[in-house]
Design a protein around this motif. Structure first.
Motif, PDB file in Angstrom:
ATOM      1  N   GLY A   1       0.636   6.245 -12.905  1.00  0.00           N
ATOM      2  CA  GLY A   1       2.007   6.250 -12.396  1.00  0.00           C
ATOM      3  C   GLY A   1       2.979   6.522 -13.528  1.00  0.00           C
ATOM      4  O   GLY A   1       2.650   7.154 -14.535  1.00  0.00           O
ATOM      5  N   LEU A   2       4.183   6.034 -13.396  1.00  0.00           N
ATOM      6  CA  LEU A   2       5.200   6.278 -14.419  1.00  0.00           C
ATOM      7  C   LEU A   2       4.802   5.665 -15.763  1.00  0.00           C
ATOM      8  O   LEU A   2       5.208   6.167 -16.813  1.00  0.00           O
ATOM      9  N   ASP A   3       4.013   4.601 -15.749  1.00  0.00           N
ATOM     10  CA  ASP A   3       3.398   4.088 -16.983  1.00  0.00           C
ATOM     11  C   ASP A   3       2.122   4.896 -17.215  1.00  0.00           C
ATOM     12  O   ASP A   3       1.008   4.370 -17.179  1.00  0.00           O
TER      13      ASP A   3
ATOM     14  N   GLY B   1       9.692  -2.622 -12.897  1.00  0.00           N
ATOM     15  CA  GLY B   1      10.880  -3.387 -12.559  1.00  0.00           C
ATOM     16  C   GLY B   1      11.201  -3.438 -11.081  1.00  0.00           C
ATOM     17  O   GLY B   1      12.013  -4.262 -10.646  1.00  0.00           O
ATOM     18  N   ASP B   2      10.589  -2.554 -10.277  1.00  0.00           N
ATOM     19  CA  ASP B   2      10.802  -2.619  -8.823  1.00  0.00           C
ATOM     20  C   ASP B   2      10.211  -3.915  -8.269  1.00  0.00           C
ATOM     21  O   ASP B   2       9.248  -4.472  -8.805  1.00  0.00           O
ATOM     22  N   VAL B   3      10.792  -4.365  -7.181  1.00  0.00           N
ATOM     23  CA  VAL B   3      10.291  -5.549  -6.475  1.00  0.00           C
ATOM     24  C   VAL B   3      10.006  -5.173  -5.031  1.00  0.00           C
ATOM     25  O   VAL B   3      10.853  -4.560  -4.359  1.00  0.00           O
ATOM     26  N   PHE B   4       8.813  -5.517  -4.553  1.00  0.00           N
ATOM     27  CA  PHE B   4       8.406  -5.216  -3.190  1.00  0.00           C
ATOM     28  C   PHE B   4       7.967  -6.482  -2.486  1.00  0.00           C
ATOM     29  O   PHE B   4       7.318  -7.351  -3.079  1.00  0.00           O
ATOM     30  N   ARG B   5       8.302  -6.543  -1.202  1.00  0.00           N
ATOM     31  CA  ARG B   5       7.790  -7.627  -0.358  1.00  0.00           C
ATOM     32  C   ARG B   5       6.457  -7.182   0.227  1.00  0.00           C
ATOM     33  O   ARG B   5       6.308  -6.039   0.648  1.00  0.00           O
ATOM     34  N   THR B   6       5.473  -8.055   0.253  1.00  0.00           N
ATOM     35  CA  THR B   6       4.127  -7.723   0.710  1.00  0.00           C
ATOM     36  C   THR B   6       3.916  -8.182   2.152  1.00  0.00           C
ATOM     37  O   THR B   6       4.768  -8.855   2.741  1.00  0.00           O
ATOM     38  N   ARG B   7       2.778  -7.831   2.706  1.00  0.00           N
ATOM     39  CA  ARG B   7       2.452  -8.243   4.067  1.00  0.00           C
ATOM     40  C   ARG B   7       2.477  -9.770   4.222  1.00  0.00           C
ATOM     41  O   ARG B   7       2.934 -10.289   5.232  1.00  0.00           O
ATOM     42  N   LYS B   8       2.005 -10.476   3.200  1.00  0.00           N
ATOM     43  CA  LYS B   8       1.957 -11.942   3.262  1.00  0.00           C
ATOM     44  C   LYS B   8       3.352 -12.554   3.169  1.00  0.00           C
ATOM     45  O   LYS B   8       3.547 -13.731   3.478  1.00  0.00           O
ATOM     46  N   GLY B   9       4.330 -11.763   2.730  1.00  0.00           N
ATOM     47  CA  GLY B   9       5.683 -12.277   2.563  1.00  0.00           C
ATOM     48  C   GLY B   9       6.043 -12.570   1.130  1.00  0.00           C
ATOM     49  O   GLY B   9       7.226 -12.730   0.798  1.00  0.00           O
TER      50      GLY B   9
ATOM     51  N   THR C   1       6.788 -11.749  -2.752  1.00  0.00           N
ATOM     52  CA  THR C   1       7.376 -10.597  -3.426  1.00  0.00           C
ATOM     53  C   THR C   1       6.660 -10.352  -4.754  1.00  0.00           C
ATOM     54  O   THR C   1       6.217 -11.282  -5.428  1.00  0.00           O
ATOM     55  N   ILE C   2       6.533  -9.065  -5.094  1.00  0.00           N
ATOM     56  CA  ILE C   2       5.867  -8.645  -6.327  1.00  0.00           C
ATOM     57  C   ILE C   2       6.868  -7.895  -7.195  1.00  0.00           C
ATOM     58  O   ILE C   2       7.516  -6.955  -6.722  1.00  0.00           O
ATOM     59  N   GLU C   3       6.964  -8.279  -8.460  1.00  0.00           N
ATOM     60  CA  GLU C   3       7.689  -7.459  -9.425  1.00  0.00           C
ATOM     61  C   GLU C   3       6.668  -6.564 -10.127  1.00  0.00           C
ATOM     62  O   GLU C   3       5.611  -7.037 -10.571  1.00  0.00           O
ATOM     63  N   ILE C   4       6.979  -5.287 -10.199  1.00  0.00           N
ATOM     64  CA  ILE C   4       6.086  -4.337 -10.854  1.00  0.00           C
ATOM     65  C   ILE C   4       6.338  -4.387 -12.359  1.00  0.00           C
ATOM     66  O   ILE C   4       7.352  -3.896 -12.856  1.00  0.00           O
ATOM     67  N   GLY C   5       5.422  -5.014 -13.079  1.00  0.00           N
ATOM     68  CA  GLY C   5       5.516  -5.045 -14.531  1.00  0.00           C
ATOM     69  C   GLY C   5       4.945  -3.789 -15.152  1.00  0.00           C
ATOM     70  O   GLY C   5       5.382  -3.369 -16.223  1.00  0.00           O
ATOM     71  N   ASN C   6       3.977  -3.185 -14.467  1.00  0.00           N
ATOM     72  CA  ASN C   6       3.319  -1.986 -14.986  1.00  0.00           C
ATOM     73  C   ASN C   6       2.757  -1.210 -13.800  1.00  0.00           C
ATOM     74  O   ASN C   6       1.987  -1.761 -13.001  1.00  0.00           O
ATOM     75  N   THR C   7       3.108   0.055 -13.676  1.00  0.00           N
ATOM     76  CA  THR C   7       2.621   0.842 -12.536  1.00  0.00           C
ATOM     77  C   THR C   7       1.141   1.186 -12.650  1.00  0.00           C
ATOM     78  O   THR C   7       0.541   1.664 -11.689  1.00  0.00           O
ATOM     79  N   ASP C   8       0.549   0.938 -13.818  1.00  0.00           N
ATOM     80  CA  ASP C   8      -0.879   1.180 -13.986  1.00  0.00           C
ATOM     81  C   ASP C   8      -1.713  -0.025 -13.564  1.00  0.00           C
ATOM     82  O   ASP C   8      -2.936   0.013 -13.634  1.00  0.00           O
ATOM     83  N   ALA C   9      -1.066  -1.074 -13.106  1.00  0.00           N
ATOM     84  CA  ALA C   9      -1.769  -2.223 -12.521  1.00  0.00           C
ATOM     85  C   ALA C   9      -1.591  -2.169 -11.006  1.00  0.00           C
ATOM     86  O   ALA C   9      -1.169  -3.125 -10.359  1.00  0.00           O
ATOM     87  N   GLU C  10      -1.904  -0.982 -10.443  1.00  0.00           N
ATOM     88  CA  GLU C  10      -1.630  -0.723  -9.024  1.00  0.00           C
ATOM     89  C   GLU C  10      -2.724  -1.209  -8.098  1.00  0.00           C
ATOM     90  O   GLU C  10      -2.487  -1.440  -6.910  1.00  0.00           O
TER      91      GLU C  10
ATOM     92  N   ILE D   1       0.843  -1.201   0.000  1.00  0.00           N
ATOM     93  CA  ILE D   1       0.000   0.000   0.000  1.00  0.00           C
ATOM     94  C   ILE D   1       0.874   1.244   0.000  1.00  0.00           C
ATOM     95  O   ILE D   1       0.633   2.206  -0.742  1.00  0.00           O
ATOM     96  N   HIS D   2       1.906   1.232   0.833  1.00  0.00           N
ATOM     97  CA  HIS D   2       2.814   2.374   0.922  1.00  0.00           C
ATOM     98  C   HIS D   2       3.520   2.620  -0.407  1.00  0.00           C
ATOM     99  O   HIS D   2       3.638   3.769  -0.859  1.00  0.00           O
ATOM    100  N   ALA D   3       3.966   1.554  -1.058  1.00  0.00           N
ATOM    101  CA  ALA D   3       4.729   1.706  -2.297  1.00  0.00           C
ATOM    102  C   ALA D   3       3.912   2.416  -3.367  1.00  0.00           C
ATOM    103  O   ALA D   3       4.418   3.317  -4.053  1.00  0.00           O
ATOM    104  N   VAL D   4       2.641   2.042  -3.511  1.00  0.00           N
ATOM    105  CA  VAL D   4       1.800   2.647  -4.545  1.00  0.00           C
ATOM    106  C   VAL D   4       1.493   4.103  -4.209  1.00  0.00           C
ATOM    107  O   VAL D   4       1.491   4.972  -5.087  1.00  0.00           O
ATOM    108  N   GLY D   5       1.229   4.405  -2.940  1.00  0.00           N
ATOM    109  CA  GLY D   5       0.749   5.727  -2.575  1.00  0.00           C
ATOM    110  C   GLY D   5       1.784   6.733  -2.144  1.00  0.00           C
ATOM    111  O   GLY D   5       1.464   7.914  -1.959  1.00  0.00           O
ATOM    112  N   ARG D   6       3.037   6.325  -2.018  1.00  0.00           N
ATOM    113  CA  ARG D   6       4.037   7.216  -1.418  1.00  0.00           C
ATOM    114  C   ARG D   6       4.306   8.462  -2.261  1.00  0.00           C
ATOM    115  O   ARG D   6       4.677   9.513  -1.728  1.00  0.00           O
ATOM    116  N   ALA D   7       4.129   8.371  -3.582  1.00  0.00           N
ATOM    117  CA  ALA D   7       4.443   9.516  -4.434  1.00  0.00           C
ATOM    118  C   ALA D   7       3.506  10.688  -4.202  1.00  0.00           C
ATOM    119  O   ALA D   7       3.836  11.818  -4.558  1.00  0.00           O
TER     120      ALA D   7
END
Length: 461
Positions: free
Chosen positions: A236-238, A293-301, A303-312, A195-201
């Motif tokens: 987002g950036l996309d 291309g960023d990778v984030f670890r989620t609450r469940k543990g 990891t997600i690779e961001i293929g497109n920031t418009d799939a937020e 949640i933080h990663a998507v909304g921090r900007a």
């Protein structure tokens, strides 16, 4: 309010004589001969949404004859509040007897106008109905649906994450619900990194947050509702093109519909322990925006690779849904304006339903058709999991193929919901594109009447 529920309907109110096309020949026979001739002369045949105003011998308004589709149509009277002469009306006992719930619901929906920024053109007509459980239920449904529309229609300038949280508090307060927020960098401290990663900007002015409402007896079965609260989606950036961004104030339509459903659960006092979760963000662009291309670890543990920031949307939902599942609710429902692919497949009026329980999917489709509030069962086709695999992380937030986009988005969420958890995922549009009586172009509540009926059946017998 253009609908009044009264113990005694005033005799002075103007009668509305309702008829379907099928019932019209018999109802017509009961009218004075002169009235029959006039109605024939103007071509009235009781077609839905048509009406004729009848004067008395002094030229004053005497009666209005109106055409309706069916006695239980949720839009039966929706054509009339804004076009009938201003005044007070009642249902004529000599016409088709409308279901009180349908009458109340359709009248209020027919009077709906989003007038926060532009004044109404005229005072609407008022309908007086006998007070009773069914008319009260119709009013409760209409109130929740109109409030949902208002939230979706409100421009993002005035409906950011903080304002959405205030709306949740406003809905919960009359019912004694508790509302808390986890805001900004506190999301990282409390393990909501996606949640933080998507909304921090958009921080600090429009900081991301997780909004949680709880209500009801802790001893009752737990119902968890999760609504996608992307208050504006630039892509987002996309970045989206201009025409794709124009309606993105409605990208919190899932949150609005989840809040509307929560409001009904509380208003109708369902015997559940309600949890409403809204991950509220703005998908903005700045120097600290999340990147392809960023990778984030989620609450469940996972990891997600961001293929497109418009799939937020699925990214913010996964943390909220994982949190909901930790308390093992009897049922989890998420609502989201998640994919354009669902609209390509089903159009704007058919929300896509995903569930692992095939029998439950069929039950909900049938119930939606019965309620005239449809949704359509789509497959959680597990072989398509291969389309969201990536060598960089446990899962990608965008598929490797443009095909089956609604399915792969649902399969992404599927990874965050335990196999034994009862779960409904609803991918909806939250917008009406074609104006009809009771359904103006703009924000829309979808599946709420179907879902509340289903929840009453499941939890209240």
């Amino acid at each position: 309010m253009t609908l009044t529920l009264a113990k005694k309907v005033p005799a002075s109110a103007t009668p509305l004589l309702c008829s379907t096309v099928e019932a019209w020949p018999e109802i017509r026979k009961g009218l004075p001969v002169a009235t029959q001739r006039w109605l024939d002369a103007v071509g009235f045949a009781a077609k839905p949404d048509t009406h004729v105003v009848l004067p008395d011998e002094q030229g004053r308004l005497s009666c209005v004859v109106v055409g309706v589709r069916a006695s239980d149509d949720p839009y039966a009277l929706a054509a009339f509040p804004q076009i009938l002469p201003t005044g007070r009306y009642k249902l004529d006992a000599d016409g088709v007897a409308l279901d009180p719930q349908a009458a109340a619901l359709s009248w209020v929906l027919g009077d709906y106008v989003f007038d926060a920024y532009k004044a109404r053109g005229r005072v609407s007509a008022e309908l007086v109905l006998p007070d009773g459980p069914e008319s009260q239920r119709g009013l409760a449904l209409a109130t929740a649906l109109c409030a949902t529309r208002d939230l979706v229609n409100t421009p993002a300038e005035h409906m950011g994450p903080a304002q959405l949280a205030e709306a949740v508090k406003l809905v919960g307060k009359p019912h004694g619900a508790k509302v808390k927020e986890i805001v900004g960098d506190a999301l990282l401290k409390n393990n909501f990194p996606a949640i933080h990663a998507v909304g921090r900007a958009a921080a600090p002015d429009r900081a991301p947050r997780l909004i949680e409402l709880t209500w009801g007896n802790p001893k009752h079965p737990k119902l968890s509702l999760v609504g996608k609260g992307v208050c504006f989606d630039s892509g987002g950036l996309d970045i989206k093109p201009a025409d794709g961004m124009r309606l993105m104030k409605k990208d919190m339509g899932g949150a609005a519909n989840a809040l509307g459903l929560a409001a009904l659960v509380m208003a109708l006092k369902l015997p559940v322990r309600l949890q409403l979760l809204i991950p509220a963000v703005e998908n903005a662009i700045s120097g600290n925006a999340f990147r392809p291309g960023d990778v984030f670890r989620t609450r469940k543990g996972l990891t997600i690779e961001i293929g497109n920031t418009d799939a937020e949307g699925r990214v913010v939902l996964c943390d909220a849904m994982a949190y909901a599942c930790e308390s093992k609710p009897e049922l989890l429902i998420d609502l989201a304006t998640l994919t354009g692919a669902a609209r390509v497949a089903l159009g704007p009026e058919l929300p896509a339903l995903f569930t692992r329980d095939m029998a439950l999917g069929r039950e909900l489709v049938d119930l939606g058709l019965q309620e005239r509030d449809p949704l359509w069962h789509m497959p959680l086709w597990q072989p398509y999991q291969a389309l969201i695999e990536t060598p960089m992380a446990d899962v990608s937030n965008s598929g490797s193929s443009p095909m089956a986009g609604a399915v792969t988005a649902a399969l992404f969420l599927d990874r965050f919901v335990p196999a034994d958890q009862a779960w409904l995922h609803i991918d909806l549009f939250a917008w009406t594109t074609l104006a009809r009586p009771g359904r103006p172009v703009g924000g829309e509540a979808q599946t709420l009447r179907t879902l509340i009926h289903f929840l009453e059946r499941r939890f209240a017998g």
